[in-house]
Structure formats: C-alpha cells, structure tokens
Design a protein around this motif. Structure first.
Motif, PDB file in Angstrom:
ATOM      1  N   LEU A  58      -8.200  -2.195   1.608  1.00 17.44           N
ATOM      2  CA  LEU A  58      -7.589  -0.866   1.763  1.00 17.44           C
ATOM      3  C   LEU A  58      -6.496  -0.642   0.721  1.00 17.44           C
ATOM      4  N   CYS A  59      -5.755  -1.699   0.428  1.00 15.63           N
ATOM      5  CA  CYS A  59      -4.713  -1.620  -0.596  1.00 15.63           C
ATOM      6  C   CYS A  59      -5.348  -1.349  -1.965  1.00 15.63           C
TER       7      CYS A  59
ATOM      8  N   SER B 199       0.836  -1.214   0.000  1.00 19.90           N
ATOM      9  CA  SER B 199       0.000   0.000   0.000  1.00 19.90           C
ATOM     10  C   SER B 199       0.866   1.256   0.000  1.00 19.90           C
ATOM     11  N   LYS B 200       1.920   1.238   0.809  1.00 22.79           N
ATOM     12  CA  LYS B 200       2.843   2.386   0.850  1.00 22.79           C
ATOM     13  C   LYS B 200       3.520   2.591  -0.502  1.00 22.79           C
ATOM     14  N   LEU B 201       3.929   1.490  -1.130  1.00 19.75           N
ATOM     15  CA  LEU B 201       4.567   1.587  -2.441  1.00 19.75           C
ATOM     16  C   LEU B 201       3.604   2.160  -3.482  1.00 19.75           C
ATOM     17  N   ILE B 202       2.376   1.696  -3.461  1.00 17.27           N
ATOM     18  CA  ILE B 202       1.373   2.207  -4.401  1.00 17.27           C
ATOM     19  C   ILE B 202       1.170   3.698  -4.195  1.00 17.27           C
TER      20      ILE B 202
ATOM     21  N   VAL C 199      -6.777   2.187  -6.582  1.00 14.93           N
ATOM     22  CA  VAL C 199      -7.743   2.922  -7.406  1.00 14.93           C
ATOM     23  C   VAL C 199      -7.507   4.423  -7.300  1.00 14.93           C
ATOM     24  N   LYS C 200      -7.217   4.911  -6.113  1.00 16.09           N
ATOM     25  CA  LYS C 200      -7.018   6.347  -5.901  1.00 16.09           C
ATOM     26  C   LYS C 200      -5.770   6.873  -6.603  1.00 16.09           C
ATOM     27  N   PHE C 201      -4.664   6.150  -6.501  1.00 16.14           N
ATOM     28  CA  PHE C 201      -3.393   6.664  -6.999  1.00 16.14           C
ATOM     29  C   PHE C 201      -3.004   6.149  -8.388  1.00 16.14           C
TER      30      PHE C 201
ATOM     31  N   SER D 109       3.189   5.868  -2.825  1.00 15.72           N
ATOM     32  CA  SER D 109       4.371   6.678  -3.092  1.00 15.72           C
ATOM     33  C   SER D 109       4.794   6.661  -4.563  1.00 15.72           C
ATOM     34  N   LEU D 110       4.470   5.590  -5.285  1.00 18.25           N
ATOM     35  CA  LEU D 110       4.779   5.536  -6.718  1.00 18.25           C
ATOM     36  C   LEU D 110       3.693   6.188  -7.569  1.00 18.25           C
ATOM     37  N   LYS D 111       2.493   6.245  -7.016  1.00 16.03           N
ATOM     38  CA  LYS D 111       1.336   6.805  -7.708  1.00 16.03           C
ATOM     39  C   LYS D 111       1.149   6.118  -9.062  1.00 16.03           C
ATOM     40  N   ASN D 112       1.006   6.865 -10.122  1.00 16.38           N
ATOM     41  CA  ASN D 112       0.715   6.301 -11.437  1.00 16.38           C
ATOM     42  C   ASN D 112       1.859   5.434 -11.968  1.00 16.38           C
TER      43      ASN D 112
END
Length: 186
Positions: free
Chosen positions: A162-163, A124-127, A168-170, A129-132
């Motif tokens: 939550l992940c 989740s943190k990686l997603i 979906v958000k980022f 922080s990497l965003k798109n």
C-alpha cells in the motif's frame, strides 16, 4: 471551488462607494455575507498551501520514537500522524531528515509488528503529504521498504505494498524502480 466563491463577491464601483458613504452603512446581512465570503476564500487559499511541520516534530518526539518502550513509540508516531493530518496532508519537506532517518532505522531493525506497521503507515502519510517533494528522501527509504517485502508477516508485506502504491501515485514509479534489484525489474 475558488472561482465559485469569487463569483459571490460583488464589485462596488466608485459611484456606489460615494453613495453608501453618504447613506446609512450596509445592513447587517450584507456585512455577514461579505464576512462569510472573505473567510471562505481565506480558508480555500490557505488550505492549499503546504505547511512547515518541522518545528512541531521536536527532539522530544524523536527521542520517544527511539525509545525501547513500544508504548512511547506508538504515542510519538500517532502524534506525528496527527500533526500531518492537521496540516491537511500538505507539508513542506523542510527539516524532516531526522524523522526519516529514524523511520529508516526502525524499518531495518526487528521491532514489534504493530510498531513496524505504524512506521509504515507514517511513511505512507509522509509520502502522500509531501507528494513529489518526497523524491529527495527516496534513496534513504526505498531500500529499507524493499527489504521488508521479504518479512514473514503478511500484514507488513501488505502495508508495504500500500505504501508503494502511494509512492507511485504521488511521487512516480521512476523514483522507486531504480532501487529494485535486477530480478524484480523484469
């Protein structure tokens, strides 16, 4: 925010420079104001740039994650999360293939619940922080996460949801839906 900081800067015309060079130097408070404004601008500009963390995640950390000792795994995951947090949750996708391969393999293996939750939290943190930029790793991770939705442990299922929310958000839902089985797409 940056415009607010720039508005505090005084522009000195050439006429004023000549006058100040003949007269005494700037007062201590003027120097402090200029120094403070410059340091704030530098922080604002550099804090928005993605950081390459691949050099900090070395083979030593990856070996600890692959260890059979759950305590070593926990320490290694917490170290990586700390590195991501120090990068202000804004990292470059360079050199993270090995890390994501390890996460993928750990999601597919049966391991201690608390460790699996840490891996999902790390993902989740990686997603976030990497965003798109996380799209390049989508194919490797998506199927493993979807398969874990059937885990008997409710905490793991909730953490995966939550992940997916962060995904979906980022990153966008389009990079995730293509990996769902047909019966879940409807």
């Amino acid at each position: 925010f940056i415009y607010k900081e720039f508005s505090k800067i005084k522009i000195i015309k050439n006429d004023n420079i000549k006058k100040t060079s003949k007269s005494k130097s700037k007062s201590k408070s003027e120097k402090e104001i200029i120094h403070i404004n410059c340091s704030k601008i530098k922080k604002v500009v550099t804090s928005n740039l993605p950081i390459d963390i691949s050099k900090k995640i070395d083979n030593k950390i990856l070996k600890k994650i692959l260890s059979e000792n759950w305590l070593e795994q926990k320490v290694a995951i917490e170290t990586i999360i700390k590195i991501i947090d120090e990068a202000n949750m804004n990292i470059l996708p360079n050199g993270l293939n090995d890390l994501l391969s390890v996460i993928n393999s750990k999601l597919n293996n049966s391991c201690k619940e608390s460790i699996k939750l840490l891996f999902i939290n790390l993902l989740s943190k990686l997603i976030e922080s990497l965003k798109n930029n996380f799209k390049i790793y989508s194919s490797e991770i998506a199927v493993s996460l979807i398969n874990n939705l059937s885990d008997k442990n409710e905490n793991i299922r909730n953490e995966i949801q939550l992940c997916f929310d962060k995904w979906v958000k980022f990153v966008g839902i389009d990079s995730l839906v293509i990996y769902f089985p047909p019966f879940l797409k409807n």
